[in-house]
Motif scaffolding. Structure first.
Motif, PDB file in Angstrom:
ATOM      1  N   ILE A   1      36.323  50.941  76.539  1.00  0.00           N
ATOM      2  CA  ILE A   1      37.431  50.714  77.449  1.00  0.00           C
ATOM      3  C   ILE A   1      38.405  51.875  77.327  1.00  0.00           C
ATOM      4  CG2 ILE A   1      38.631  49.272  75.744  1.00  0.00           C
ATOM      5  CD1 ILE A   1      39.861  47.740  78.110  1.00  0.00           C
ATOM      6  N   SER A   2      38.827  52.405  78.462  1.00  0.00           N
ATOM      7  CA  SER A   2      39.719  53.552  78.508  1.00  0.00           C
ATOM      8  C   SER A   2      41.142  53.086  78.782  1.00  0.00           C
ATOM      9  CB  SER A   2      39.261  54.516  79.611  1.00  0.00           C
ATOM     10  OG  SER A   2      40.200  55.548  79.811  1.00  0.00           O
ATOM     11  N   LEU A   3      42.083  53.478  77.912  1.00  0.00           N
ATOM     12  CA  LEU A   3      43.476  53.089  78.064  1.00  0.00           C
ATOM     13  C   LEU A   3      44.313  54.304  78.434  1.00  0.00           C
ATOM     14  CD1 LEU A   3      44.063  50.761  74.983  1.00  0.00           C
ATOM     15  CD2 LEU A   3      42.953  50.247  77.133  1.00  0.00           C
ATOM     16  N   SER A   4      45.120  54.160  79.458  1.00  0.00           N
ATOM     17  CA  SER A   4      46.066  55.209  79.830  1.00  0.00           C
ATOM     18  C   SER A   4      47.217  54.574  80.581  1.00  0.00           C
ATOM     19  CB  SER A   4      45.384  56.263  80.710  1.00  0.00           C
ATOM     20  OG  SER A   4      45.092  55.741  81.989  1.00  0.00           O
ATOM     21  N   SER A   5      48.247  55.335  80.857  1.00  0.00           N
ATOM     22  CA  SER A   5      49.396  54.802  81.571  1.00  0.00           C
ATOM     23  C   SER A   5      49.067  54.505  83.026  1.00  0.00           C
ATOM     24  CB  SER A   5      50.566  55.794  81.497  1.00  0.00           C
ATOM     25  OG  SER A   5      50.166  57.062  82.006  1.00  0.00           O
ATOM     26  N   ASP A   6      47.981  55.078  83.555  1.00  0.00           N
ATOM     27  CA  ASP A   6      47.604  54.860  84.945  1.00  0.00           C
ATOM     28  C   ASP A   6      46.732  53.628  85.138  1.00  0.00           C
ATOM     29  OD1 ASP A   6      48.932  57.164  85.734  1.00  0.00           O
ATOM     30  OD2 ASP A   6      47.199  58.432  85.289  1.00  0.00           O
ATOM     31  N   GLY A   7      45.995  53.247  84.130  1.00  0.00           N
ATOM     32  CA  GLY A   7      45.103  52.102  84.275  1.00  0.00           C
ATOM     33  C   GLY A   7      44.241  51.909  83.053  1.00  0.00           C
ATOM     34  N   TRP A   8      43.765  50.673  82.876  1.00  0.00           N
ATOM     35  CA  TRP A   8      42.878  50.342  81.758  1.00  0.00           C
ATOM     36  C   TRP A   8      41.524  50.019  82.367  1.00  0.00           C
ATOM     37  CZ3 TRP A   8      45.513  47.190  77.328  1.00  0.00           C
ATOM     38  CH2 TRP A   8      46.752  47.772  77.015  1.00  0.00           C
ATOM     39  N   ASN A   9      40.538  50.838  82.095  1.00  0.00           N
ATOM     40  CA  ASN A   9      39.258  50.715  82.772  1.00  0.00           C
ATOM     41  C   ASN A   9      38.113  50.536  81.796  1.00  0.00           C
ATOM     42  OD1 ASN A   9      40.405  51.288  85.410  1.00  0.00           O
ATOM     43  ND2 ASN A   9      40.665  53.382  84.659  1.00  0.00           N
ATOM     44  N   ILE A  10      37.164  49.673  82.170  1.00  0.00           N
ATOM     45  CA  ILE A  10      35.939  49.512  81.401  1.00  0.00           C
ATOM     46  C   ILE A  10      34.974  50.601  81.853  1.00  0.00           C
ATOM     47  CG2 ILE A  10      34.026  47.965  80.858  1.00  0.00           C
ATOM     48  CD1 ILE A  10      35.878  45.637  81.630  1.00  0.00           C
ATOM     49  N   LEU A  11      34.463  51.377  80.917  1.00  0.00           N
ATOM     50  CA  LEU A  11      33.605  52.500  81.257  1.00  0.00           C
ATOM     51  C   LEU A  11      32.138  52.102  81.338  1.00  0.00           C
ATOM     52  CD1 LEU A  11      35.267  55.413  79.252  1.00  0.00           C
ATOM     53  CD2 LEU A  11      35.780  54.549  81.538  1.00  0.00           C
ATOM     54  N   ASN A  12      31.779  50.912  80.796  1.00  0.00           N
ATOM     55  CA  ASN A  12      30.412  50.432  80.971  1.00  0.00           C
ATOM     56  C   ASN A  12      30.153  50.126  82.448  1.00  0.00           C
ATOM     57  OD1 ASN A  12      31.546  49.615  78.316  1.00  0.00           O
ATOM     58  ND2 ASN A  12      29.434  49.067  77.881  1.00  0.00           N
ATOM     59  N   LYS A  13      28.902  50.229  82.862  1.00  0.00           N
ATOM     60  CA  LYS A  13      28.563  49.776  84.212  1.00  0.00           C
ATOM     61  C   LYS A  13      28.806  48.277  84.286  1.00  0.00           C
ATOM     62  CE  LYS A  13      25.135  53.369  85.170  1.00  0.00           C
ATOM     63  NZ  LYS A  13      23.720  53.666  85.506  1.00  0.00           N
ATOM     64  N   ASP A  14      29.537  47.849  85.298  1.00  0.00           N
ATOM     65  CA  ASP A  14      30.027  46.479  85.294  1.00  0.00           C
ATOM     66  C   ASP A  14      29.965  45.886  86.697  1.00  0.00           C
ATOM     67  OD1 ASP A  14      30.963  44.335  83.903  1.00  0.00           O
ATOM     68  OD2 ASP A  14      33.061  44.904  84.030  1.00  0.00           O
ATOM     69  N   VAL A  15      28.760  45.808  87.269  1.00  0.00           N
ATOM     70  CA  VAL A  15      28.590  45.371  88.652  1.00  0.00           C
ATOM     71  C   VAL A  15      29.030  43.920  88.835  1.00  0.00           C
ATOM     72  CG1 VAL A  15      26.913  45.012  90.500  1.00  0.00           C
ATOM     73  CG2 VAL A  15      26.709  47.002  88.997  1.00  0.00           C
ATOM     74  N   LEU A  16      28.676  43.063  87.902  1.00  0.00           N
ATOM     75  CA  LEU A  16      29.006  41.647  88.050  1.00  0.00           C
ATOM     76  C   LEU A  16      30.513  41.414  88.076  1.00  0.00           C
ATOM     77  CD1 LEU A  16      26.374  39.690  85.953  1.00  0.00           C
ATOM     78  CD2 LEU A  16      26.743  39.609  88.400  1.00  0.00           C
ATOM     79  N   ASN A  17      31.248  42.121  87.225  1.00  0.00           N
ATOM     80  CA  ASN A  17      32.704  41.948  87.241  1.00  0.00           C
ATOM     81  C   ASN A  17      33.282  42.322  88.597  1.00  0.00           C
ATOM     82  OD1 ASN A  17      33.851  40.799  84.954  1.00  0.00           O
ATOM     83  ND2 ASN A  17      33.554  42.645  83.755  1.00  0.00           N
ATOM     84  N   SER A  18      32.725  43.341  89.223  1.00  0.00           N
ATOM     85  CA  SER A  18      33.198  43.744  90.544  1.00  0.00           C
ATOM     86  C   SER A  18      32.955  42.636  91.569  1.00  0.00           C
ATOM     87  CB  SER A  18      32.493  45.030  90.998  1.00  0.00           C
ATOM     88  OG  SER A  18      32.788  46.096  90.126  1.00  0.00           O
ATOM     89  N   GLU A  19      31.794  42.009  91.473  1.00  0.00           N
ATOM     90  CA  GLU A  19      31.492  40.911  92.396  1.00  0.00           C
ATOM     91  C   GLU A  19      32.425  39.730  92.160  1.00  0.00           C
ATOM     92  OE1 GLU A  19      27.478  39.881  93.310  1.00  0.00           O
ATOM     93  OE2 GLU A  19      26.708  41.710  92.384  1.00  0.00           O
ATOM     94  N   ILE A  20      32.709  39.460  90.898  1.00  0.00           N
ATOM     95  CA  ILE A  20      33.614  38.363  90.592  1.00  0.00           C
ATOM     96  C   ILE A  20      35.028  38.687  91.069  1.00  0.00           C
ATOM     97  CG2 ILE A  20      34.708  37.072  88.727  1.00  0.00           C
ATOM     98  CD1 ILE A  20      31.887  36.187  89.343  1.00  0.00           C
ATOM     99  N   ASP A  21      35.415  39.941  90.973  1.00  0.00           N
ATOM    100  CA  ASP A  21      36.736  40.337  91.471  1.00  0.00           C
ATOM    101  C   ASP A  21      36.875  40.013  92.958  1.00  0.00           C
ATOM    102  OD1 ASP A  21      37.635  41.230  89.041  1.00  0.00           O
ATOM    103  OD2 ASP A  21      37.194  43.341  89.414  1.00  0.00           O
ATOM    104  N   SER A  22      35.821  40.256  93.731  1.00  0.00           N
ATOM    105  CA  SER A  22      35.851  39.948  95.165  1.00  0.00           C
ATOM    106  C   SER A  22      35.985  38.446  95.390  1.00  0.00           C
ATOM    107  CB  SER A  22      34.571  40.460  95.834  1.00  0.00           C
ATOM    108  OG  SER A  22      34.473  41.859  95.731  1.00  0.00           O
TER     109      SER A  22
END
Length: 449
Positions: free
Chosen positions: A103-124
């Motif tokens: 997981i990448s932490l910065s002041s602009d955003g906290w992002n998971i760097l693993n491929k995460d297709v399912l999370n994207s679908e759940i976000d929708s």
């Protein structure tokens, strides 16, 4: 000043920020989390692994400082566990989908760097459901709006029934259940029979847990109208309590009855007519009436969680490092006298105010009681400064929260415990120094004379 990249959800939308959960058959074991820091973080970082179905709980890992670049931490977690990484008001929730998460932490955003297709679908899906709930709430829930919400629930149900991915299937199914419950176009009994009785119990699934709570909250109060229910509780018969729910056609499935009964037991702990003393024997009996590992684990946790809240029971002998000489200490080192324990999350201004008021109360009771302050997220310099300012209070620091997360829900808030001599619980939780603890201390001291 912090800003929230992921604002904490309201009660209405909280259920849909859980993301997804992998099937429970995913392999278990330690997981490596690599927190990649890209720029300055102003505060320490906490990593929380969530467990629990009826009573929330979790393992907490506290990182006092992170360097720029890679920061490796080993978690006692398995693929499917929900993780929260937090620093100040910034936090990121996600579900482990690999034994190595980045997981990448910065002041602009906290992002998971693993491929995460399912999370994207759940976000929708989250966006669709949250928007539907928001529009329904704005409408005031009038007839036409309820019909539209029910139509959306039916659509999600249909999509769930044709979904080939078991994770998405469960998530859509219980999203449909929540929309249908709010639409109120069908009776609650028929809905819970349809969505819960005739489907598998999934206590590790966040969508199931939230919907289960929605549907069965207050169930114990409804059942208290039946004297058979109260009698079964008083007899501490888990088999009898489960059979009682088996007679309810909207619940009548063996495993579901166990979880509904456990949910009711948890509610009745807060009921003045029952409470911890009557419910703990019922929970002890429950351990012998099920072979479901997840269920037994939840029961055992509830017993450990509630027993220290019962007056006269022993409180855990917490280990900590003394601020005075860095020696290892335990609460039992102070057990010859009553002890007022303050478990404080950090060395903030609020903590300083609490300690100042505690020192004033300590003066009023002289040497008849010890005051111990345990700080969870403070460095040695911060604790030493407090110890110098308030020399008649005992200070200590806890690593990894000393196991306190097993008996507390929110480690970000102060907790206070009043113990009689011998580490016997007088009151827990008890008021803080600023909200009236003096009366409880005086009552305890008078009772010992």
């Amino acid at each position: 000043m912090h800003h929230s990249l992921f604002p904490k959800p309201s009660a209405l939308t909280k259920r849909f920020f859980f993301f997804f959960l992998f099937p429970v058959y995913a392999f278990a074991g330690n997981t490596t989390l690599n927190i990649v820091v890209n720029d300055f973080l102003s505060g320490p970082v906490k990593v929380m692994v969530e467990h629990g179905t009826v009573v929330e709980r979790g393992d907490v890992y506290y990182l006092k400082s992170l360097k720029k670049g890679d920061n490796i931490i080993e978690l006692n977690a398995k693929v499917s566990d929900k993780i929260t990484v937090a620093s100040g008001d910034l936090y990121r929730e996600f579900i482990l989908n690999d034994t190595l998460m980045v997981i990448s932490l910065s002041s602009d955003g906290w992002n998971i760097l693993n491929k995460d297709v399912l999370n994207s679908e759940i976000d929708s899906l989250n966006e669709f459901v949250n928007t539907s709930l928001y529009k329904f709430t704005l409408s005031g829930g009038r007839g036409g709006a309820a019909i539209k919400l029910q139509a959306k629930a039916d659509s999600l149900k249909h999509v769930s029934e044709t979904e080939t991915n078991p994770v998405l299937e469960a998530y859509k199914w219980y999203a449909s259940a929540d929309l249908a419950l709010l639409a109120k176009r069908k009776s609650e009994l028929s809905l819970r029979a349809f969505y819960f009785r005739d489907h598998a119990v999934m206590p590790e699934n966040p969508a199931w847990k939230y919907s289960f709570s929605n549907y069965f909250k207050g169930e114990s109060l409804r059942q208290l109208k039946n004297p058979v229910f109260s009698k079964t509780i008083s007899e501490a018969s888990w088999q009898g309590l489960r059979q009682y729910f088996m007679n309810d056609s909207s619940i009548a499935e063996f495993n579901l009855c166990n979880w509904v009964a456990l949910y009711c037991a948890n509610e009745l702990i807060q009921n003045a007519d029952f409470g911890i003393k009557k419910i703990i024997p019922l929970l002890e009996d429950a351990k012998n009436e099920s072979s479901d590992h997840q269920f037994v684990e939840e029961v055992n946790f509830m017993i450990r969680f509630y027993e220290p809240r019962n007056r006269g029971n022993s409180f855990p002998d917490i280990s900590f490092k003394s601020a005075l000489n860095k020696n290892d200490k335990k609460l039992s080192d102070f057990s010859e006298k009553p002890v007022y324990v303050m478990i404080l999350p950090d060395a903030s201004t609020q903590t300083g105010m609490i300690l100042r008021q505690a020192a004033q109360i300590r003066e009023k009771f002289a040497d008849s009681i010890e005051f111990v302050a345990l700080l969870l997220e403070a460095d040695d310099a911060g604790i030493a400064a407090f110890a110098a300012q308030f020399p008649k209070l005992h200070f200590g620091s806890c690593e990894s929260f000393c196991g306190l997360e097993a008996i507390m829900r929110n480690m970000d808030e102060p907790h206070f415990v009043l113990l009689d001599s011998g580490l016997k619980v007088w009151q827990f939780p008890v008021e803080g120094p600023d909200t009236g603890v003096e009366a409880a201390i005086a009552s305890m001291i008078l009772s010992n004379r």
